[in-house]
Design an enzyme around this catalytic site. Structure first.
Site, PDB file in Angstrom:
ATOM      1  N   HIS A 282      25.180  28.708  99.369  1.00 30.91           N
ATOM      2  CA  HIS A 282      26.834  28.330 100.285  1.00 30.91           C
ATOM      3  C   HIS A 282      26.840  27.395 100.745  1.00 30.91           C
ATOM      4  CE1 HIS A 282      29.433  29.818  96.262  1.00 30.91           C
ATOM      5  NE2 HIS A 282      28.235  29.403  96.215  1.00 30.91           N
TER       6      HIS A 282
ATOM      7  N   PRO B  85      36.235  44.399 104.025  1.00 27.20           N
ATOM      8  CA  PRO B  85      34.650  43.593 103.132  1.00 27.20           C
ATOM      9  C   PRO B  85      35.486  41.660 103.137  1.00 27.20           C
ATOM     10  CG  PRO B  85      35.740  44.402 101.796  1.00 27.20           C
ATOM     11  CD  PRO B  85      36.549  44.891 102.714  1.00 27.20           C
TER      12      PRO B  85
ATOM     13  N   LYS C 201      30.364  40.801 106.146  1.00 30.17           N
ATOM     14  CA  LYS C 201      29.240  41.147 106.812  1.00 30.17           C
ATOM     15  C   LYS C 201      28.839  42.738 106.616  1.00 30.17           C
ATOM     16  CE  LYS C 201      29.415  37.968 109.775  1.00 30.17           C
ATOM     17  NZ  LYS C 201      29.374  37.261 108.827  1.00 30.17           N
TER      18      LYS C 201
ATOM     19  N   TYR D 263      39.310  31.895 100.303  1.00 28.36           N
ATOM     20  CA  TYR D 263      40.144  32.963 100.818  1.00 28.36           C
ATOM     21  C   TYR D 263      41.265  32.768 100.214  1.00 28.36           C
ATOM     22  CZ  TYR D 263      35.858  35.299 102.535  1.00 28.36           C
ATOM     23  OH  TYR D 263      34.708  35.656 102.389  1.00 28.36           O
TER      24      TYR D 263
ATOM     25  N   TYR E 276      31.137  33.693 110.470  1.00 33.17           N
ATOM     26  CA  TYR E 276      31.039  33.888 109.035  1.00 33.17           C
ATOM     27  C   TYR E 276      29.880  34.160 108.861  1.00 33.17           C
ATOM     28  CZ  TYR E 276      32.158  33.951 103.789  1.00 33.17           C
ATOM     29  OH  TYR E 276      32.256  34.232 102.754  1.00 33.17           O
TER      30      TYR E 276
HETATM   31  C1  PHB Z   1      32.013  39.350  96.687  1.00 35.84           C
HETATM   32  O1  PHB Z   1      32.195  38.779  96.365  1.00 35.84           O
HETATM   33  O2  PHB Z   1      32.006  40.705  96.618  1.00 35.84           O
HETATM   34  C2  PHB Z   1      32.248  39.347  98.067  1.00 35.84           C
HETATM   35  C3  PHB Z   1      32.230  37.839  98.857  1.00 35.84           C
HETATM   36  C4  PHB Z   1      32.716  37.695 100.301  1.00 35.84           C
HETATM   37  C5  PHB Z   1      33.819  38.811 100.644  1.00 35.84           C
HETATM   38  C6  PHB Z   1      33.993  39.518  99.729  1.00 35.84           C
HETATM   39  C7  PHB Z   1      33.128  40.368  98.902  1.00 35.84           C
HETATM   40  O3  PHB Z   1      34.769  38.169 101.945  1.00 35.84           O
END
Ligand code: PHB
Ligand code: APR
Length: 389
Positions: A72, A292, A296, A202, A384
């Protein structure tokens, strides 16, 4: 029974360390409390930074990852239903992340470790650690297949997660812990449905945070902010999908499909210092937890293992203990930066309970500012994709 490095815990940290040590000619025994099916069945996050991908390759465990991982170049941020793409690569000189589930990472590492005759003991009960600062070796006692056993080791790697025995083996007057528990949790689903977009979204919305993620083009992984006392049974599937639609908030509908999993994850920030006590080295969730939102957790664990592998390799190759001596300080410097980023992403994207309305407005303004500032987007992007190890 003696080994060079006793590894407590067969999560990603312990498994990666064991396999990397093997590649560098160092012996280890892994003691894991749960059974293999349980360890392989846990569903966790799914974003791999470059460092984590590189370590999987160095470990010889990257065949599936390189075949199935999704590279990505960006993510999307959404504020009250208005989406904006963050060009991660454009802001970081071409860096990317890979979408590949931690569940698969663990599966691939177990397969690789067993194929290289690794000594992995599942269902190892009552592990205790002694002689961490005295005697000739560390002494590890445990019960396996109904028999009490004693293992001695030059070093112990405490990779046994937040609830493990390793951190608890450091005397209370030496260990200092820093902790923040957030007033919300994530309800996560894994579903046989395509994700709503090619990249992760997000979303901050007056109804709360939502994350639209994926495991493949046909498997979605989504989360919604809920209160920490939430019972997943109170969220029938249709209610979750409706809530995801509402929080995406742009009038489009999120593709639906049958759920494979539904669970609630609490949100916590936690750091234990120091990360070394004599022969014991903590790595991964045993030493630190991040919420989460910044993706990280797994990558911090991998970064610890990178440093620890280098330090142990130097020690066994030339007797040089500089890396071991610097491990805790160097790891913690990195950990605190990731703690800061994870805390920042979390506060910026979640809504706060009613009694913290001022904070909620400030956090919303933080996101509004980021979306309008090239400098702030660069800050977000470089964190990130992962700061240099
Ligand atoms: C996930 O795909 O489980 C996932 C992706 C990004 C995050 C947290 C979890 O920030
Ligand atoms: N004895 C042996 N094993 C133990 C003990 C014990 N007393 N206590 C815990 N364990 C095992 C757990 O069963 C688990 O399999 O240690 C393992 C720790 O694995 P993780 O919790 O996955 O931690 P870690 O390897 O550090 O991985 C960090 O996992 O939780 C996510 O967000 C986190 O992505 C990050 C990653």
């Amino acid at each position: 029974m003696h080994t060079q490095v006793a590894i407590i815990g067969a999560g990603p940290a312990g498994l990666l360390l064991s396999q990397l040590l093997h590649v560098h000619g160092i012996s280890s025994v892994v003691l894991e409390r749960r059974d293999r099916a349980y360890v392989e069945g846990r569903i966790r996050a799914g974003i791999l930074e470059q460092i984590t991908q590189d370590l999987m390759r160095e470990a010889g465990a990257a065949t599936n990852m390189d075949r199935n991982g999704l590279v990505h170049h960006g993510i999307e941020l959404s504020l009250d239903g208005v989406r904006q793409r963050v060009d991660l690569s454009g802001h970081t000189g071409g860096k990317t992340v890979m979408v590949y589930g931690q569940t698969q990472v663990v599966h691939d590492l177990i397969e690789t470790r067993l194929a290289t005759q690794g000594d992995l003991r599942f269902e190892a009960e009552n592990v205790t650690l002694d002689n961490l600062t005295d005697g000739e070796h560390a002494t590890i006692r445990f019960r396996h297949q109904g028999v009490d056993q004693v293992l001695t080791a030059d070093f112990v790697a405490g990779c046994d997660g937040f609830h493990g025995v390793s951190r608890a083996s450091i005397p209370a007057d030496i260990l200092k812990v820093y902790e923040k528990v957030y007033p919300f949790a994530w309800l996560g689903i894994l579903a046989d449905a395509p994700p709503p977009a090619d990249e992760l979204i997000y979303a901050r919305h007056p109804r709360g945070f939502a994350l639209f993620s994926m495991r493949s083009a046909s498997v979605a992984r989504h989360y919604i902010q809920v209160t920490p006392d939430t019972d997943p049974e109170d969220w029938p599937d249709a209610k979750i999908w409706d809530e995801l639609d509402a929080r995406l908030g742009d009038g489009t509908t999120v593709p639906r499909g049958p759920l494979r999993d539904k669970s609630v994850t609490p949100m916590r920030s936690f750091v234990a210092e120091p990360m070394r006590h004599g022969r014991l080295f903590l790595a991964g969730d045993a030493a630190h937890i991040v919420p989460p939102t910044g993706a990280k957790g797994l990558n911090l664990a991998a970064s610890d293992i990178h440093s620890l592998t280098r330090a142990l390799t130097d020690f066994y190759r030339s007797g040089d203990s500089a890396g071991l001596d610097a491990y805790s300080e160097n790891a913690l410097a990195r950990v605190w930066k990731a703690e800061r980023f994870s805390w920042w992403m979390t506060t910026m994207l979640h809504t706060m309970p009613a009694d913290q309305a001022f904070e909620s407005r400030i956090h919303r303004a933080d996101l509004a500012y980021v979306l309008g500032s090239d400098a702030a987007l660069t800050t977000l992007a470089e964190n990130y994709v992962g700061l240099p190890v």
